[in-house]
Design a protein around this motif. Structure first.
Motif, PDB file in Angstrom:
ATOM      1  N   ILE A  52       0.554  -0.878  -0.074  1.00 21.02           N
ATOM      2  CA  ILE A  52       0.523   0.044   0.298  1.00 21.02           C
ATOM      3  C   ILE A  52       0.461   1.986  -0.208  1.00 21.02           C
ATOM      4  O   ILE A  52       0.811   2.534   0.042  1.00 21.02           O
ATOM      5  N   LEU A  53       1.984   1.326  -0.129  1.00 16.58           N
ATOM      6  CA  LEU A  53       2.632   2.720   0.175  1.00 16.58           C
ATOM      7  C   LEU A  53       2.560   3.157  -1.823  1.00 16.58           C
ATOM      8  O   LEU A  53       2.964   2.559  -2.770  1.00 16.58           O
ATOM      9  N   TYR A  54       2.443   4.577  -0.617  1.00 19.30           N
ATOM     10  CA  TYR A  54       1.599   5.137  -2.511  1.00 19.30           C
ATOM     11  C   TYR A  54       3.026   6.384  -2.748  1.00 19.30           C
ATOM     12  O   TYR A  54       3.478   6.695  -3.996  1.00 19.30           O
ATOM     13  N   GLY A  55       4.052   6.696  -2.015  1.00 16.86           N
ATOM     14  CA  GLY A  55       5.306   7.587  -1.525  1.00 16.86           C
ATOM     15  C   GLY A  55       6.188   7.996  -0.656  1.00 16.86           C
ATOM     16  O   GLY A  55       5.191   7.485   0.550  1.00 16.86           O
ATOM     17  N   ILE A  56       7.297   8.720  -1.056  1.00 17.55           N
ATOM     18  CA  ILE A  56       7.298   9.547   0.377  1.00 17.55           C
ATOM     19  C   ILE A  56       7.751  10.862   0.153  1.00 17.55           C
ATOM     20  O   ILE A  56       8.276  11.464  -1.190  1.00 17.55           O
ATOM     21  N   SER A  57       7.333  11.836   0.835  1.00 20.40           N
ATOM     22  CA  SER A  57       7.559  12.765   1.047  1.00 20.40           C
ATOM     23  C   SER A  57       9.362  13.123   0.806  1.00 20.40           C
ATOM     24  O   SER A  57      10.337  12.812   1.058  1.00 20.40           O
ATOM     25  N   VAL A  58       9.328  14.608  -0.190  1.00 19.83           N
ATOM     26  CA  VAL A  58      10.298  15.020  -1.026  1.00 19.83           C
ATOM     27  C   VAL A  58      11.234  16.083   0.459  1.00 19.83           C
ATOM     28  O   VAL A  58      11.902  16.062   0.070  1.00 19.83           O
ATOM     29  N   LYS A  59      10.511  16.141   1.694  1.00 12.63           N
ATOM     30  CA  LYS A  59      11.071  16.514   2.201  1.00 12.63           C
ATOM     31  C   LYS A  59      11.967  15.606   3.706  1.00 12.63           C
ATOM     32  O   LYS A  59      12.559  15.827   4.784  1.00 12.63           O
ATOM     33  N   THR A  97      -8.240   3.226  -1.521  1.00 14.02           N
ATOM     34  CA  THR A  97      -8.480   3.720  -0.437  1.00 14.02           C
ATOM     35  C   THR A  97      -6.785   4.103   0.107  1.00 14.02           C
ATOM     36  O   THR A  97      -6.555   4.716   1.247  1.00 14.02           O
ATOM     37  N   LEU A  98      -6.907   2.380   0.998  1.00 18.09           N
ATOM     38  CA  LEU A  98      -5.909   2.267   1.523  1.00 18.09           C
ATOM     39  C   LEU A  98      -4.294   2.276   1.328  1.00 18.09           C
ATOM     40  O   LEU A  98      -4.064   1.555   0.389  1.00 18.09           O
ATOM     41  N   LYS A  99      -3.526   3.856   1.084  1.00 15.01           N
ATOM     42  CA  LYS A  99      -2.717   3.765   0.351  1.00 15.01           C
ATOM     43  C   LYS A  99      -2.049   4.302   2.621  1.00 15.01           C
ATOM     44  O   LYS A  99      -1.990   5.263   2.828  1.00 15.01           O
ATOM     45  N   ILE A 100      -0.421   3.971   2.031  1.00 14.51           N
ATOM     46  CA  ILE A 100       0.822   4.785   3.191  1.00 14.51           C
ATOM     47  C   ILE A 100       1.329   5.854   2.112  1.00 14.51           C
ATOM     48  O   ILE A 100       1.433   5.485   0.872  1.00 14.51           O
ATOM     49  N   ALA A 101       1.927   7.010   2.769  1.00 14.83           N
ATOM     50  CA  ALA A 101       2.912   7.676   2.669  1.00 14.83           C
ATOM     51  C   ALA A 101       4.076   8.074   3.712  1.00 14.83           C
ATOM     52  O   ALA A 101       3.536   7.663   4.445  1.00 14.83           O
ATOM     53  N   HIS A 102       5.180   7.848   3.345  1.00  9.74           N
ATOM     54  CA  HIS A 102       6.178   8.550   4.308  1.00  9.74           C
ATOM     55  C   HIS A 102       6.559   9.486   4.615  1.00  9.74           C
ATOM     56  O   HIS A 102       6.956  10.115   3.753  1.00  9.74           O
ATOM     57  N   ILE A 103       6.043  10.220   5.420  1.00  8.30           N
ATOM     58  CA  ILE A 103       6.530  12.092   5.969  1.00  8.30           C
ATOM     59  C   ILE A 103       7.248  12.167   6.875  1.00  8.30           C
ATOM     60  O   ILE A 103       7.512  11.140   7.641  1.00  8.30           O
ATOM     61  N   THR A 104       7.342  13.403   7.354  1.00 10.65           N
ATOM     62  CA  THR A 104       7.845  13.984   8.123  1.00 10.65           C
ATOM     63  C   THR A 104       6.868  14.120   9.286  1.00 10.65           C
ATOM     64  O   THR A 104       6.064  14.080   9.252  1.00 10.65           O
ATOM     65  N   LYS A 105       8.004  13.975  10.525  1.00  6.44           N
ATOM     66  CA  LYS A 105       6.340  14.176  12.209  1.00  6.44           C
ATOM     67  C   LYS A 105       6.303  15.645  12.081  1.00  6.44           C
ATOM     68  O   LYS A 105       5.569  15.333  12.480  1.00  6.44           O
ATOM     69  N   GLU A 106       6.803  16.615  11.612  1.00  5.22           N
ATOM     70  CA  GLU A 106       6.457  17.917  11.268  1.00  5.22           C
ATOM     71  C   GLU A 106       5.582  17.536   9.817  1.00  5.22           C
ATOM     72  O   GLU A 106       3.952  18.919  10.966  1.00  5.22           O
ATOM     73  N   GLU A 107       5.272  17.391   8.803  1.00  4.90           N
ATOM     74  CA  GLU A 107       4.116  17.070   8.197  1.00  4.90           C
ATOM     75  C   GLU A 107       3.072  16.457   9.219  1.00  4.90           C
ATOM     76  O   GLU A 107       1.637  17.184   8.737  1.00  4.90           O
ATOM     77  N   ARG A 135      -6.029  15.336   1.915  1.00  2.00           N
ATOM     78  CA  ARG A 135      -5.295  15.461   3.094  1.00  2.00           C
ATOM     79  C   ARG A 135      -4.215  16.180   2.482  1.00  2.00           C
ATOM     80  O   ARG A 135      -3.824  17.045   3.368  1.00  2.00           O
ATOM     81  N   LEU A 136      -2.944  15.672   1.607  1.00  5.16           N
ATOM     82  CA  LEU A 136      -1.866  15.720   1.726  1.00  5.16           C
ATOM     83  C   LEU A 136      -1.591  16.668   0.601  1.00  5.16           C
ATOM     84  O   LEU A 136      -0.463  17.547   0.531  1.00  5.16           O
ATOM     85  N   ASP A 137      -2.861  17.120  -0.261  1.00  8.26           N
ATOM     86  CA  ASP A 137      -2.793  18.132  -1.263  1.00  8.26           C
ATOM     87  C   ASP A 137      -2.942  19.179  -0.364  1.00  8.26           C
ATOM     88  O   ASP A 137      -2.597  20.557  -0.327  1.00  8.26           O
ATOM     89  N   VAL A 138      -3.965  19.159   0.597  1.00 12.41           N
ATOM     90  CA  VAL A 138      -4.266  20.426   1.469  1.00 12.41           C
ATOM     91  C   VAL A 138      -2.840  20.865   2.161  1.00 12.41           C
ATOM     92  O   VAL A 138      -2.760  22.558   2.474  1.00 12.41           O
ATOM     93  N   ALA A 139      -2.396  19.721   2.608  1.00  6.95           N
ATOM     94  CA  ALA A 139      -1.250  20.351   4.220  1.00  6.95           C
ATOM     95  C   ALA A 139      -0.352  20.794   2.867  1.00  6.95           C
ATOM     96  O   ALA A 139       0.854  21.518   3.649  1.00  6.95           O
ATOM     97  N   GLY A 140      -0.475  21.018   1.411  1.00  7.21           N
ATOM     98  CA  GLY A 140       1.186  21.009   0.354  1.00  7.21           C
ATOM     99  C   GLY A 140       1.865  20.230   0.760  1.00  7.21           C
ATOM    100  O   GLY A 140       3.631  20.615   0.427  1.00  7.21           O
ATOM    101  N   ILE A 141       2.130  18.721   1.189  1.00  7.94           N
ATOM    102  CA  ILE A 141       2.682  17.609   0.901  1.00  7.94           C
ATOM    103  C   ILE A 141       3.023  17.569  -0.519  1.00  7.94           C
ATOM    104  O   ILE A 141       2.545  16.827  -1.379  1.00  7.94           O
ATOM    105  N   ASN A 142       4.507  17.496  -0.616  1.00 11.88           N
ATOM    106  CA  ASN A 142       4.881  16.288  -2.534  1.00 11.88           C
ATOM    107  C   ASN A 142       5.449  15.478  -2.111  1.00 11.88           C
ATOM    108  O   ASN A 142       6.453  15.066  -1.016  1.00 11.88           O
ATOM    109  N   LEU A 143       4.964  14.154  -2.705  1.00  9.35           N
ATOM    110  CA  LEU A 143       5.404  13.035  -2.563  1.00  9.35           C
ATOM    111  C   LEU A 143       6.662  13.072  -4.179  1.00  9.35           C
ATOM    112  O   LEU A 143       6.106  13.588  -5.195  1.00  9.35           O
ATOM    113  N   THR A 144       7.225  11.496  -3.798  1.00  9.37           N
ATOM    114  CA  THR A 144       7.979  11.119  -5.167  1.00  9.37           C
ATOM    115  C   THR A 144       6.806   9.959  -4.701  1.00  9.37           C
ATOM    116  O   THR A 144       7.338   9.299  -3.803  1.00  9.37           O
TER     117      THR A 144
END
Length: 161
Positions: A52-59, A97-107, A135-144
């Motif tokens: 279910i891994l969708y992406g990883i934050s560029v940050k 709908t069941l997908k995950i992304a690795h993001i920062t704790k701050e994000e 939710r990530l789009d609203v937060a401005g989080i960009n994923l690889t």
């Protein structure tokens, strides 16, 4: 070596999760008030994160974020069963709908607390047509993005979303 293709294994994982949810639903469908009385993290033990891994934050990383909150997905599955949908329909909803992304704790803190989207999706979001990344789009989080053809293997990064 498995006689199943990676695509078969992924499909079977979502069908298995839908089947388990259906059994929980059957055991409590007549209990009032209607509710999904099973922990929202049930998916963690049913579907491996590599599927279910969708992406990883560029940050960076540090937090695993479900793109659509698990509690909403669980509740939607129960609603679908109450609406006479079958396991196959629920499995397809889970796969979408069941997908995950690795993001920062701050994000993650920004999504959860600043935006108030820890357990909800943005207003007017719809299970059938809404972007799972809303939710990530609203937060401005960009994923690889992770290449979906690499299911069950080391993630292969594609591009920024």
């Amino acid at each position: 070596m498995s006689s199943y293709t990676p695509e078969d294994l992924k499909r079977r994982a979502f069908e298995r999760a839908a089947w388990v949810l259906e059994h929980y639903w059957e055991e409590q469908k007549n209990v009032q008030p209607r509710a999904a009385r099973v922990h929202s993290r049930i998916f963690d033990g049913l579907i491996h994160s590599s599927l279910i891994l969708y992406g990883i934050s560029v940050k960076g990383t540090g937090h695993v974020e479900h793109l659509v909150p698990c509690s909403l997905i669980r509740d939607q599955a129960f609603k679908m069963f109450w609406d006479d949908k079958d396991v196959g329909a629920v499995a397809l909803m889970l796969q979408r709908t069941l997908k995950i992304a690795h993001i920062t704790k701050e994000e993650a803190r920004f999504i959860d607390f600043d935006l108030g989207l820890k357990t909800t999706m943005p207003e007017d979001w719809c299970f059938e047509t809404g972007a799972v990344t809303a939710r990530l789009d609203v937060a401005g989080i960009n994923l690889t993005l992770v290449d979906p053809s690499q299911t069950g293997t080391t993630p292969h990064l594609l591009r920024e979303a």
